[in-house]
Design a protein around this motif. Sequence first.
Motif, PDB file in Angstrom:
ATOM      1  N   GLY A  25       0.791  -1.218   0.000  1.00  0.00           N
ATOM      2  CA  GLY A  25       0.000   0.000   0.000  1.00  0.00           C
ATOM      3  C   GLY A  25       0.826   1.272   0.000  1.00  0.00           C
ATOM      4  O   GLY A  25       2.027   1.266   0.290  1.00  0.00           O
ATOM      5  N   ASN A  26       0.152   2.367  -0.296  1.00  0.00           N
ATOM      6  CA  ASN A  26       0.764   3.690  -0.316  1.00  0.00           C
ATOM      7  C   ASN A  26       0.815   4.217   1.117  1.00  0.00           C
ATOM      8  O   ASN A  26       0.098   5.147   1.493  1.00  0.00           O
ATOM      9  CB  ASN A  26      -0.066   4.608  -1.213  1.00  0.00           C
ATOM     10  N   THR A  27       1.673   3.619   1.936  1.00  0.00           N
ATOM     11  CA  THR A  27       1.686   3.903   3.368  1.00  0.00           C
ATOM     12  C   THR A  27       2.561   5.103   3.753  1.00  0.00           C
ATOM     13  O   THR A  27       2.620   5.451   4.928  1.00  0.00           O
ATOM     14  CB  THR A  27       2.170   2.669   4.148  1.00  0.00           C
ATOM     15  N   SER A  28       3.238   5.698   2.779  1.00  0.00           N
ATOM     16  CA  SER A  28       4.045   6.880   3.100  1.00  0.00           C
ATOM     17  C   SER A  28       3.521   8.125   2.393  1.00  0.00           C
ATOM     18  O   SER A  28       3.116   9.092   3.045  1.00  0.00           O
ATOM     19  CB  SER A  28       5.520   6.640   2.746  1.00  0.00           C
ATOM     20  N   PHE A  29       3.507   8.139   1.053  1.00  0.00           N
ATOM     21  CA  PHE A  29       3.082   9.325   0.317  1.00  0.00           C
ATOM     22  C   PHE A  29       1.698   9.779   0.784  1.00  0.00           C
ATOM     23  O   PHE A  29       1.489  10.941   1.126  1.00  0.00           O
ATOM     24  CB  PHE A  29       3.025   9.050  -1.186  1.00  0.00           C
ATOM     25  N   LEU A  30       0.738   8.865   0.780  1.00  0.00           N
ATOM     26  CA  LEU A  30      -0.617   9.166   1.232  1.00  0.00           C
ATOM     27  C   LEU A  30      -0.829   8.766   2.677  1.00  0.00           C
ATOM     28  O   LEU A  30      -1.556   9.430   3.413  1.00  0.00           O
ATOM     29  CB  LEU A  30      -1.636   8.445   0.335  1.00  0.00           C
ATOM     30  N   GLY A  31      -0.181   7.683   3.083  1.00  0.00           N
ATOM     31  CA  GLY A  31      -0.440   7.115   4.397  1.00  0.00           C
ATOM     32  C   GLY A  31      -0.184   8.055   5.554  1.00  0.00           C
ATOM     33  O   GLY A  31      -1.017   8.186   6.450  1.00  0.00           O
ATOM     34  N   PHE A  32       0.957   8.728   5.543  1.00  0.00           N
ATOM     35  CA  PHE A  32       1.283   9.624   6.658  1.00  0.00           C
ATOM     36  C   PHE A  32       0.283  10.771   6.754  1.00  0.00           C
ATOM     37  O   PHE A  32      -0.165  11.137   7.847  1.00  0.00           O
ATOM     38  CB  PHE A  32       2.694  10.173   6.517  1.00  0.00           C
ATOM     39  N   ALA A  33      -0.062  11.350   5.620  1.00  0.00           N
ATOM     40  CA  ALA A  33      -1.019  12.456   5.622  1.00  0.00           C
ATOM     41  C   ALA A  33      -2.393  11.998   6.079  1.00  0.00           C
ATOM     42  O   ALA A  33      -3.079  12.694   6.851  1.00  0.00           O
ATOM     43  CB  ALA A  33      -1.104  13.072   4.227  1.00  0.00           C
ATOM     44  N   TYR A  50       5.225   1.121  10.585  1.00  0.00           N
ATOM     45  CA  TYR A  50       4.463   0.277   9.665  1.00  0.00           C
ATOM     46  C   TYR A  50       5.028   0.388   8.252  1.00  0.00           C
ATOM     47  O   TYR A  50       5.179  -0.618   7.545  1.00  0.00           O
ATOM     48  CB  TYR A  50       2.991   0.705   9.674  1.00  0.00           C
ATOM     49  N   ASP A  51       5.347   1.603   7.856  1.00  0.00           N
ATOM     50  CA  ASP A  51       5.843   1.837   6.494  1.00  0.00           C
ATOM     51  C   ASP A  51       7.253   1.282   6.305  1.00  0.00           C
ATOM     52  O   ASP A  51       7.512   0.522   5.366  1.00  0.00           O
ATOM     53  CB  ASP A  51       5.826   3.341   6.200  1.00  0.00           C
ATOM     54  N   GLN A  52       8.190   1.640   7.198  1.00  0.00           N
ATOM     55  CA  GLN A  52       9.591   1.271   7.005  1.00  0.00           C
ATOM     56  C   GLN A  52       9.856  -0.203   7.279  1.00  0.00           C
ATOM     57  O   GLN A  52      10.598  -0.862   6.546  1.00  0.00           O
ATOM     58  CB  GLN A  52      10.478   2.134   7.905  1.00  0.00           C
ATOM     59  N   LEU A  53       9.275  -0.736   8.355  1.00  0.00           N
ATOM     60  CA  LEU A  53       9.545  -2.117   8.746  1.00  0.00           C
ATOM     61  C   LEU A  53       8.516  -3.100   8.213  1.00  0.00           C
ATOM     62  O   LEU A  53       8.691  -4.319   8.370  1.00  0.00           O
ATOM     63  CB  LEU A  53       9.593  -2.220  10.283  1.00  0.00           C
ATOM     64  N   GLY A  54       7.474  -2.587   7.596  1.00  0.00           N
ATOM     65  CA  GLY A  54       6.450  -3.456   7.039  1.00  0.00           C
ATOM     66  C   GLY A  54       6.383  -3.355   5.528  1.00  0.00           C
ATOM     67  O   GLY A  54       6.908  -4.200   4.793  1.00  0.00           O
ATOM     68  N   THR A  55       5.759  -2.282   5.052  1.00  0.00           N
ATOM     69  CA  THR A  55       5.559  -2.117   3.610  1.00  0.00           C
ATOM     70  C   THR A  55       6.873  -2.044   2.848  1.00  0.00           C
ATOM     71  O   THR A  55       7.034  -2.678   1.799  1.00  0.00           O
ATOM     72  CB  THR A  55       4.745  -0.848   3.336  1.00  0.00           C
ATOM     73  N   PHE A  56       7.814  -1.272   3.374  1.00  0.00           N
ATOM     74  CA  PHE A  56       9.066  -1.082   2.645  1.00  0.00           C
ATOM     75  C   PHE A  56       9.859  -2.376   2.536  1.00  0.00           C
ATOM     76  O   PHE A  56      10.372  -2.728   1.466  1.00  0.00           O
ATOM     77  CB  PHE A  56       9.914  -0.007   3.315  1.00  0.00           C
ATOM     78  N   LEU A  57       9.981  -3.116   3.647  1.00  0.00           N
ATOM     79  CA  LEU A  57      10.681  -4.391   3.590  1.00  0.00           C
ATOM     80  C   LEU A  57       9.928  -5.386   2.705  1.00  0.00           C
ATOM     81  O   LEU A  57      10.540  -6.219   2.031  1.00  0.00           O
ATOM     82  CB  LEU A  57      10.865  -4.966   4.992  1.00  0.00           C
ATOM     83  N   GLY A  58       8.590  -5.287   2.711  1.00  0.00           N
ATOM     84  CA  GLY A  58       7.805  -6.129   1.821  1.00  0.00           C
ATOM     85  C   GLY A  58       8.124  -5.851   0.362  1.00  0.00           C
ATOM     86  O   GLY A  58       8.252  -6.772  -0.449  1.00  0.00           O
ATOM     87  N   LEU A  59       8.248  -4.573   0.028  1.00  0.00           N
ATOM     88  CA  LEU A  59       8.621  -4.211  -1.340  1.00  0.00           C
ATOM     89  C   LEU A  59      10.016  -4.713  -1.675  1.00  0.00           C
ATOM     90  O   LEU A  59      10.242  -5.283  -2.746  1.00  0.00           O
ATOM     91  CB  LEU A  59       8.560  -2.694  -1.516  1.00  0.00           C
ATOM     92  N   THR A 175      -3.597   2.602  13.676  1.00  0.00           N
ATOM     93  CA  THR A 175      -2.709   2.944  12.566  1.00  0.00           C
ATOM     94  C   THR A 175      -2.589   1.790  11.585  1.00  0.00           C
ATOM     95  O   THR A 175      -2.620   1.993  10.361  1.00  0.00           O
ATOM     96  CB  THR A 175      -1.317   3.318  13.102  1.00  0.00           C
ATOM     97  N   SER A 176      -2.448   0.577  12.096  1.00  0.00           N
ATOM     98  CA  SER A 176      -2.309  -0.595  11.233  1.00  0.00           C
ATOM     99  C   SER A 176      -3.548  -0.801  10.371  1.00  0.00           C
ATOM    100  O   SER A 176      -3.449  -1.132   9.189  1.00  0.00           O
ATOM    101  CB  SER A 176      -2.054  -1.846  12.078  1.00  0.00           C
ATOM    102  N   ILE A 177      -4.722  -0.598  10.965  1.00  0.00           N
ATOM    103  CA  ILE A 177      -5.973  -0.772  10.211  1.00  0.00           C
ATOM    104  C   ILE A 177      -6.054   0.247   9.080  1.00  0.00           C
ATOM    105  O   ILE A 177      -6.369  -0.090   7.935  1.00  0.00           O
ATOM    106  CB  ILE A 177      -7.184  -0.637  11.156  1.00  0.00           C
ATOM    107  N   LEU A 178      -5.768   1.510   9.405  1.00  0.00           N
ATOM    108  CA  LEU A 178      -5.862   2.554   8.390  1.00  0.00           C
ATOM    109  C   LEU A 178      -4.794   2.383   7.317  1.00  0.00           C
ATOM    110  O   LEU A 178      -5.082   2.526   6.114  1.00  0.00           O
ATOM    111  CB  LEU A 178      -5.734   3.931   9.041  1.00  0.00           C
ATOM    112  N   GLU A 179      -3.567   2.059   7.716  1.00  0.00           N
ATOM    113  CA  GLU A 179      -2.494   1.867   6.740  1.00  0.00           C
ATOM    114  C   GLU A 179      -2.772   0.660   5.847  1.00  0.00           C
ATOM    115  O   GLU A 179      -2.409   0.654   4.665  1.00  0.00           O
ATOM    116  CB  GLU A 179      -1.158   1.697   7.455  1.00  0.00           C
ATOM    117  N   ALA A 180      -3.408  -0.366   6.397  1.00  0.00           N
ATOM    118  CA  ALA A 180      -3.742  -1.547   5.589  1.00  0.00           C
ATOM    119  C   ALA A 180      -4.735  -1.218   4.484  1.00  0.00           C
ATOM    120  O   ALA A 180      -4.799  -1.913   3.465  1.00  0.00           O
ATOM    121  CB  ALA A 180      -4.304  -2.653   6.475  1.00  0.00           C
TER     122      ALA A 180
END
Length: 225
Positions: A25-33, A50-59, A175-180
């Motif tokens: 997911g777009n957990t940084s560009f849109l997610g943080f805002a 969530y973004d750095q240790l989850g989504t980013f490592l997933g990518l 945060t996890s629910i919204l970022e997901a």
Amino acid sequence: TLGLARHFAWERRTTGTVLLVAGLGNTSFLGFAAVEALLGADNLPPALAYDQLGTFLGLAIFGTIVASRYGAAETGWRPVVRRLLTFPPFFALLAVVPLRTWPLPDGVTDGLAEIGRFLPPVAMFALGLRFRLRLGEHVRRSAVWCLATKMVLLPMTVLAVALVAGTTDELAWQTSILEAGMPPMVTAAVVATQAGLDEELSAFVVGAGLVVAAVTLPLLRLAMG
């Protein structure tokens, strides 16, 4: 996803694209805002984790494997490892861990932050050049699956787990629910395009996901109570 790919006889590159964009997911560009606007600034530290240790490592890991397996690249484990170790964002994440113990000169952090601000618009501009409203049948079907999975199924699954655990009022769970529920990741679409996957599909779901998020994210916030 793999079952649907067999059922609908998706091309290999379409299957790889769906695996990438429906899971990240777009957990940084849109997610943080979105987290700051809907949950408050106190939720930004969990969102960053969530973004750095989850989504980013997933990518970096999952995305590299999918790109090598389904894209126009070499097969086997050696190309996967080589692609991972030479993936610039992954290398930057590894480098920043020891650098955190070194004090940076005044202005360096602000300078790097300003450089980083160019990434979202450049990535969105590159994908926007490929965005099309007139889509083929295979793109429409796979796009619906991508957006439904990424923006409805995944966040509702996390919400269900949080309800069972009885912790929906905790910052980390909210945060996890919204970022997901964030729309497909811009960088994942770029990786898909670079790997020779379905660029029409990846560009469409990123653009359409941003529009759909204007409706689904507030609804998801209401569902959390």
